[in-house]
Design an enzyme around this catalytic site. Structure first.
Site, short mmCIF file in Angstrom:
data_model
loop_
_atom_site.label_atom_id
_atom_site.label_comp_id
_atom_site.label_asym_id
_atom_site.label_seq_id
_atom_site.Cartn_x
_atom_site.Cartn_y
_atom_site.Cartn_z
N GLU A 322 0.82 -1.22 0.00
CA GLU A 322 0.00 0.00 0.00
C GLU A 322 0.85 1.26 0.00
O GLU A 322 0.39 2.32 -0.42
CB GLU A 322 -0.94 0.02 1.22
CG GLU A 322 -2.19 -0.82 1.01
CD GLU A 322 -3.29 -0.55 2.01
OE1 GLU A 322 -3.05 0.11 3.04
OE2 GLU A 322 -4.42 -1.02 1.78
N HIS A 348 8.93 -26.65 0.73
CA HIS A 348 8.24 -27.74 0.05
C HIS A 348 7.15 -27.23 -0.88
O HIS A 348 6.32 -28.00 -1.37
CB HIS A 348 7.66 -28.71 1.09
CG HIS A 348 8.73 -29.34 1.91
ND1 HIS A 348 9.18 -30.63 1.73
CD2 HIS A 348 9.50 -28.82 2.91
CE1 HIS A 348 10.15 -30.88 2.58
NE2 HIS A 348 10.37 -29.81 3.31
N LYS A 463 -13.89 0.23 -3.66
CA LYS A 463 -14.89 0.59 -2.64
C LYS A 463 -16.06 1.32 -3.30
O LYS A 463 -17.22 1.04 -3.00
CB LYS A 463 -14.26 1.52 -1.59
CG LYS A 463 -13.24 0.84 -0.70
CD LYS A 463 -12.80 1.80 0.40
CE LYS A 463 -11.59 1.28 1.13
NZ LYS A 463 -10.95 2.28 1.98
#
Ligand code: PA5
Length: 472
Positions: A322, A348, A463
């Site tokens: 951000e 792994h 948003k």
């Protein structure tokens, strides 16, 4: 001033041309001077140039300011009040639901995972030393998960007299209007009001908002008369707010020594201000990240050796994404991509790619030197079908140490850059240093590459669309 946290980039340096990092020192020192001048500008309330708006430099001196206020105001200080609310909740409830998202969530979770018992919520109240169980919610839109938690919380009002059946909610949102947190707050507030009775003393005590000075949550707080609430200062951005009540209140509820946390942060700030390149973790980390990004390492892997720092890594993912993942004024896309790994687990899964995939990664190992408990020994068995008796003079810590060394040697042999961030042990003080170091490094790098590290204009688009769709 030195920090007990150490940054050792020697393995990475070997892959740079002679003097590669030293050449960066003047630019880094100029960026440091700019960050320090920003603090001055912020604190004196001078006019902020347009390119620097917002200038949320308040996080840098906040730890010192909170400790100073504790010295001068004692019980009346914000820190002492946070501790008092935490003590009240510890004494009176057995579960706390902490609501918040992004910067209003990730720091508290990181502190919880790093410093509390790994199976904290499973322990009896006695074994937890009276520290409540904690649940993090309001950080997603997931009806199944929220319903499951709501169903698990005590709801039979007759039981509300027993401490083991009482629960509380800390609701954290700087803006007070973030949809995920706000909807969750409605759900958990409704459950609390049903349980204790709307308008009851318990509801007033057991809902503790942490929010900005203005906004919808602040308005609800005033209207409902909640007994305690804490502010998030204006000049501290969400992802930089771990040392405000956002991180401190949940940490104090969990019994974490928040004064030591702040002292660790203060030590790191002091080191950043005064130490020379070469013994300054903030400057050195930024130099190495920047040098390798210029050579194509646009992916930064924070490789935590142990599970307890995974949430700290995710906190850093947000901080870096951000703060620096932005487009510069001249249209250049900036900011490295963060990835948190946990080893040996991820050897792994990601190990193959890190060893032989694209040369686009810088790996920073986060290593905790001493475990908090006696390392387990590998047991000896009469029957040795799994062939492990040859390690039965070793501990699990020895296995980890060999894995760290072996992995990094393999990376070095393949010209893969690595550096080590070493914490002597996991405690509030070393974590205070760790979080402050990464916040300062992020801001420093922003100034170095000409990106304002504060603000996150890019998250507004989703948003806006979501709200518009909901309004239909
Ligand atoms: O760093 C930030 O500012 C964001 O990640 C916010 O913390 C996040 O969006 C939550 O915002 P708020 O605390 O206003 O609910």
């Amino acid at each position: 001033m030195t920090a007990s946290l150490k940054y050792d980039p020697s393995a990475a340096w070997k892959l740079l041309p002679e003097g590669g990092v030293a050449r960066l020192t003047p630019a880094l020192e100029a960026a440091r001077a700019e960050v320090l001048a920003d603090i001055e500008l912020f604190e004196t309330g001078g006019e902020v140039p347009a390119a620097k708006v917002p200038l949320d430099a308040g996080f840098i001196n906040l730890p010192q300011q909170l400790l100073d206020e504790l010295d001068s105001n004692g019980d009346g200080s914000q820190l002492a009040q946070i501790e008092a609310t935490a003590t009240m909740l510890r004494d009176e409830v057995d579960r706390v639901v902490s609501l918040g998202i992004g910067g209003s969530y990730m720091g508290a979770r990181a502190l919880f995972e790093a410093l509390c018992h790994p199976w904290h919520n499973e322990l009896s109240r006695d074994a937890r030393g009276g520290v409540p169980r904690i649940y993090f919610e309001g950080n997603n839109v997931d009806s199944d998960v929220q319903r499951a938690l709501l169903t698990m919380l005590p709801s039979d009002a007759a039981a509300a007299k027993n401490v083991t059946d009482r629960w509380a909610t800390v609701v954290i949102s700087k803006s007070g209007g973030t949809l995920e947190t706000a909807i969750s707050f409605r759900l958990f507030r409704q459950a609390l009001e049903n349980y204790y009775g709307a308008g009851s003393d318990e509801v007033k005590r057991y809902i503790v908002p942490v929010t900005g000075d203005v906004g919808k949550l602040r308005n609800i707080t005033s209207e409902q008369g909640y007994a305690a609430s804490y502010p998030i200062p204006d000049g501290v951005g969400g992802r930089f707010s771990i040392f405000t009540a956002v991180g401190l209140l949940p940490a104090a509820i969990l019994g974490i020594d928040i004064r030591e946390l702040l002292r660790g942060a203060v030590d790191m700030t002091e080191c950043f201000r005064s130490a020379a390149a070469g013994s300054n973790p903030v400057l050195d980390y930024t130099a190495v990240c920047h040098a390798f990004e210029n050579r194509g390492a646009t992916i930064r892997v924070l490789s935590t050796w142990g599970k307890r720092l995974e949430a700290a890594g995710l906190w850093y993912d947000q901080l870096l994404s951000e703060s620096l993942g932005k487009t510069s004024d001249d249209g250049e896309y900036k900011g490295a991509t963060p990835i948190t790994g946990v080893n040996t687990r991820d050897l792994h899964s990601r190990g193959q790619q890190h060893q032989e995939g694209r040369l686009d990664k810088l790996i920073t190992n986060v290593i905790v030197k001493s475990a908090n408990s006696e390392p387990l020994a590998v047991p000896h068995f009469e029957s040795d079908l799994d062939d492990l008796n040859r390690y039965s003079n070793k501990t699990v810590a020895d296995v980890l140490s060999a894995a760290i060394q072996g992995t990094n040697q393999a990376y070095a042999d393949a010209n893969r850059p690595t550096a080590d961030l070493v914490l002597p042990t996991l405690n509030a003080h070393t974590l205070g240093q760790f979080f402050q170091m990464l916040m300062l490094a992020t801001v420093l790098e922003g100034r170095l590459i000409g990106i304002n590290p504060y603000g996150q204009p890019g998250v507004e688009a989703y948003k806006k669309n979501t709200m518009a769709l909901l309004a239909k």
